[in-house]
Design an enzyme around this catalytic site. Structure first.
Site, PDB file in Angstrom:
ATOM      1  N   SER A 129       0.830  -1.199   0.000  1.00 19.20           N
ATOM      2  CA  SER A 129       0.000   0.000   0.000  1.00 19.20           C
ATOM      3  C   SER A 129       0.875   1.263   0.000  1.00 19.20           C
ATOM      4  O   SER A 129       1.701   1.436  -0.889  1.00 19.20           O
ATOM      5  CB  SER A 129      -0.978  -0.064   1.182  1.00 19.20           C
ATOM      6  N   ASP A 152     -10.014  -5.002  -4.282  1.00 15.53           N
ATOM      7  CA  ASP A 152      -9.468  -3.981  -3.369  1.00 15.53           C
ATOM      8  C   ASP A 152     -10.373  -2.749  -3.352  1.00 15.53           C
ATOM      9  O   ASP A 152     -10.523  -2.073  -4.369  1.00 15.53           O
ATOM     10  CB  ASP A 152      -8.056  -3.586  -3.839  1.00 15.53           C
ATOM     11  N   HIS A 195      -7.946  -5.373   0.135  1.00 13.72           N
ATOM     12  CA  HIS A 195      -6.713  -4.602   0.383  1.00 13.72           C
ATOM     13  C   HIS A 195      -5.896  -5.359   1.429  1.00 13.72           C
ATOM     14  O   HIS A 195      -5.823  -4.972   2.586  1.00 13.72           O
ATOM     15  CB  HIS A 195      -7.061  -3.181   0.847  1.00 13.72           C
TER      16      HIS A 195
END
Length: 232
Positions: free
Chosen positions: A122, A177, A211
């Site tokens: 991320s 995600d 995610h």
């Protein structure tokens, strides 16, 4: 030769998973927003190679605009998660310098740059991409999980020294995600192909993954590390 960790602020309290034998390579891995180095140190321990050192630093705690200025571990400020959101250019560049200091510390301690992989998840993956592509040293590769390329409009010019023109990049993204949609990952992969040799960019997507990470992704990361950092 044993360098002084205190001269590299992020190394002083980074989580380090040492090799079981002589360390000839290193993986520096950066966590996501609000996390710490511990979770990825655990994940990487499950796929570790005995001659590789894994370094998982903790991001400094700063107010994050995206989260109503709450103070949390963050590599740089985030204003939004869309490709056209304003970006914290000064913060991104400062964070990249602090990661380059870790790379140079490892080089001084005998691990050459071409035996170092930089990676992250991320926001950490975003920083790893930016840092590696603007680095003056030729690195082994980049692991970019569920992320994007910060200051993307500055590329390919920002990588003008071309030292990492041939760097191998493993980019992975969950197809479900909700934070950083997979199409942003796909756009990032296309952008990366304009910065490095296109054949060096692998973009893998995982159905049903949000995610986060999954065992198949971690196996891909392990294979990528083994291929680029063979035993010597």
């Amino acid at each position: 030769m044993c360098g002084n960790n205190m001269s590299v602020p992020l190394l002083a309290d980074a989580v380090t998973v040492s090799g079981a034998e002589r360390e000839t390579a290193a993986v520096i891995f950066l966590h996501g927003l609000g996390d710490t180095g511990h979770s990825w140190a655990d994940a990487l321990s499950s796929i570790r190679l005995p001659y590789v050192k894994y370094i998982c630093p903790h991001a400094p705690r700063i107010p994050v605009t995206l989260n109503m200025k709450m103070v949390m571990p963050s590599w740089f400020d985030l204003m939004g998660l869309t490709p056209d959101a304003p970006e914290d250019e000064a913060g991104i560049k400062k964070a990249a310098e602090s990661i380059k200091a870790i790379i140079e510390h490892e080089m001084k301690n005998g691990i050459p740059a071409n035996r170092i992989i930089l990676g992250g998840f991320s926001q950490g993956g975003a920083l790893s991409l930016y840092t590696a592509l603007t680095c003056q040293h030729q690195l082994a590769g980049i692991v970019a999980l569920s992320c994007w390329l910060p200051l993307h409009k500055a590329f390919p010019q920002a990588a003008s020294n071309g030292v990492n023109k041939d760097i191998a990049i493993l980019q992975c993204h969950g197809e479900m995600d909700p934070m950083i949609p997979v199409r942003f990952g796909a756009l990032t992969a296309e952008k990366l192909k304009s910065v490095v040799t296109p054949a060096k960019v692998q973009f893998k997507t995982y159905p049903g993954m949000m995610h986060s990470s999954c065992p198949q992704e971690m196996m891909a990361v392990k294979e990528f590390i083994e291929k680029l950092l063979p035993r010597i």
